[in-house]
Design an enzyme around this catalytic site. Structure first.
Site, PDB file in Angstrom:
ATOM      1  N   TYR A 114      61.449  17.287  11.193  1.00  0.00           N
ATOM      2  CA  TYR A 114      63.250  18.324  10.081  1.00  0.00           C
ATOM      3  C   TYR A 114      62.374  19.409   9.141  1.00  0.00           C
ATOM      4  O   TYR A 114      61.552  18.767   8.612  1.00  0.00           O
ATOM      5  CB  TYR A 114      63.904  16.875  10.057  1.00  0.00           C
ATOM      6  CG  TYR A 114      64.744  16.325  11.175  1.00  0.00           C
ATOM      7  CD1 TYR A 114      65.754  16.764  11.509  1.00  0.00           C
ATOM      8  CD2 TYR A 114      63.985  15.576  11.416  1.00  0.00           C
ATOM      9  CE1 TYR A 114      66.495  16.333  12.086  1.00  0.00           C
ATOM     10  CE2 TYR A 114      64.959  14.084  12.629  1.00  0.00           C
ATOM     11  CZ  TYR A 114      65.980  15.164  12.928  1.00  0.00           C
ATOM     12  OH  TYR A 114      66.520  14.034  13.516  1.00  0.00           O
ATOM     13  N   TYR A 153      59.607  11.533  16.700  1.00  0.00           N
ATOM     14  CA  TYR A 153      59.693  11.457  16.188  1.00  0.00           C
ATOM     15  C   TYR A 153      59.332   9.637  15.303  1.00  0.00           C
ATOM     16  O   TYR A 153      60.114   9.413  16.373  1.00  0.00           O
ATOM     17  CB  TYR A 153      59.580  12.332  15.221  1.00  0.00           C
ATOM     18  CG  TYR A 153      60.638  12.115  15.189  1.00  0.00           C
ATOM     19  CD1 TYR A 153      61.750  10.864  14.252  1.00  0.00           C
ATOM     20  CD2 TYR A 153      62.229  12.668  15.608  1.00  0.00           C
ATOM     21  CE1 TYR A 153      63.037  10.693  13.573  1.00  0.00           C
ATOM     22  CE2 TYR A 153      63.537  12.484  15.339  1.00  0.00           C
ATOM     23  CZ  TYR A 153      63.892  11.330  14.086  1.00  0.00           C
ATOM     24  OH  TYR A 153      65.272  11.109  13.770  1.00  0.00           O
ATOM     25  N   ARG A 163      61.954   7.509  17.352  1.00  0.00           N
ATOM     26  CA  ARG A 163      62.823   7.532  17.694  1.00  0.00           C
ATOM     27  C   ARG A 163      63.077   8.782  19.234  1.00  0.00           C
ATOM     28  O   ARG A 163      62.435   9.977  19.689  1.00  0.00           O
ATOM     29  CB  ARG A 163      63.602   8.873  16.816  1.00  0.00           C
ATOM     30  CG  ARG A 163      64.320   8.543  15.844  1.00  0.00           C
ATOM     31  CD  ARG A 163      64.988   7.150  16.030  1.00  0.00           C
ATOM     32  NE  ARG A 163      65.987   7.152  16.688  1.00  0.00           N
ATOM     33  CZ  ARG A 163      67.277   7.850  16.503  1.00  0.00           C
ATOM     34  NH1 ARG A 163      67.861   8.722  15.430  1.00  0.00           N
ATOM     35  NH2 ARG A 163      67.732   7.833  17.550  1.00  0.00           N
ATOM     36  N   HIS A 166      66.563  13.986  19.732  1.00  0.00           N
ATOM     37  CA  HIS A 166      67.993  13.710  20.264  1.00  0.00           C
ATOM     38  C   HIS A 166      68.624  14.880  19.209  1.00  0.00           C
ATOM     39  O   HIS A 166      68.186  15.215  18.314  1.00  0.00           O
ATOM     40  CB  HIS A 166      68.365  12.881  19.948  1.00  0.00           C
ATOM     41  CG  HIS A 166      67.987  12.778  17.963  1.00  0.00           C
ATOM     42  ND1 HIS A 166      66.304  12.210  17.941  1.00  0.00           N
ATOM     43  CD2 HIS A 166      67.924  12.298  17.166  1.00  0.00           C
ATOM     44  CE1 HIS A 166      66.097  12.055  16.368  1.00  0.00           C
ATOM     45  NE2 HIS A 166      67.327  11.914  15.763  1.00  0.00           N
ATOM     46  N   HIS A 168      71.911  15.171  16.825  1.00  0.00           N
ATOM     47  CA  HIS A 168      72.918  15.048  16.159  1.00  0.00           C
ATOM     48  C   HIS A 168      74.455  16.045  16.140  1.00  0.00           C
ATOM     49  O   HIS A 168      73.601  17.867  15.759  1.00  0.00           O
ATOM     50  CB  HIS A 168      72.561  15.320  13.879  1.00  0.00           C
ATOM     51  CG  HIS A 168      71.264  14.239  14.091  1.00  0.00           C
ATOM     52  ND1 HIS A 168      71.822  12.722  13.813  1.00  0.00           N
ATOM     53  CD2 HIS A 168      70.406  13.990  14.330  1.00  0.00           C
ATOM     54  CE1 HIS A 168      70.805  12.171  13.828  1.00  0.00           C
ATOM     55  NE2 HIS A 168      69.657  13.222  13.675  1.00  0.00           N
TER      56      HIS A 168
END
Length: 244
Positions: A114, A153, A163, A166, A168
């Protein structure tokens, strides 16, 4: 699953939601309520009426993450990774479209990192990828984002937690108090069954509501794959939302 258009109200099924305290999902241990919840009987006017998005003006690339963070258009820089189009409809419990509602999304880059100061993952940042987008649904409730598929990640839940890929998704209704947040996973991702967050959902159908389906009919040859993710905001067909 049957759908009765004559129903006017479908009560929320609390068993659909995971417990606030789920030790397998380590973060929930510290942030789950320690005391009885307090019911707010008189919400404020701003909670019930605002914000108003009717006059919101979108930028030309707000829903195009391939272009909305490009550093220098003259250099032609584009984000690294598999190009995808995420699209779908926002509908109510009876399948009626929810038009002109704000849909926001955020995600990691193709390497699984991110653009956030607290993200210390070893994967590099992509100078041409910001990871956020927004749009308003159209008259039929459709939304659309063009982006790159996020990478999986690791995260420090236990010795080897990862995870799944995905995105959000936030849907804001007529007021700030009706904002709903969920995640879209990608069909066929082998990490979904291993995710401790996914494990907090006991009903496999709840997990299915959060999986975007590969849609070859809307994929564009030599450009991107399409994933359809419809969001149902209430009722027995409701998408699972993590903030309810």
């Amino acid at each position: 699953m049957t759908h009765d258009n004559n129903k006017r109200f479908v009560a929320r099924d609390r068993s659909w939601h995971p417990p606030a305290y789920a030790p397998g999902y380590k973060t929930s241990v510290a942030r789950s309520p320690q005391q009885a919840l307090v019911s707010m009987q008189q919400p404020t006017a701003s909670e019930l009426t605002g914000p108003d998005f009717s006059h919101l003006r979108m930028g030309p690339h707000d829903n195009d993450l391939l272009l909305n963070f490009r550093q220098d258009a003259s250099l032609g820089g584009l984000p690294q990774g598999e190009r995808v189009m995420m699209f779908g409809r926002v509908v109510d419990q009876f399948g009626k479209p929810v038009p002109h509602t704000l849909v926001e999304m955020w995600q990691a880059n193709a390497g699984g990192r991110y653009r956030h100061k607290n993200d210390k993952y070893l994967a590099p940042l992509d100078p041409n990828f910001g990871g956020v987008g927004r749009c308003l649904t159209d008259d039929k409730g459709f939304y659309r984002f063009r982006t790159v598929k996020p990478g999986p990640y690791p995260w420090p839940n236990d010795m080897n937690s990862w995870r799944p890929a995905h995105i959000h998704v936030s849907v804001t209704g007529p007021s700030i108090s009706t904002r709903l947040i969920t995640q879209m996973y990608f069909e066929g991702d082998p990490l979904i069954p291993f995710c401790p967050i996914v494990h907090t959902l006991k009903d496999p159908l709840a997990v299915e509501t959060m999986i975007g389906r590969l849609d070859m009919a809307h994929s564009k040859p030599m450009d991107f794959l399409a994933y359809r993710f419809d969001v149902v905001v209430r009722g027995e067909l409701q998408t699972f939302f993590e903030n309810q």
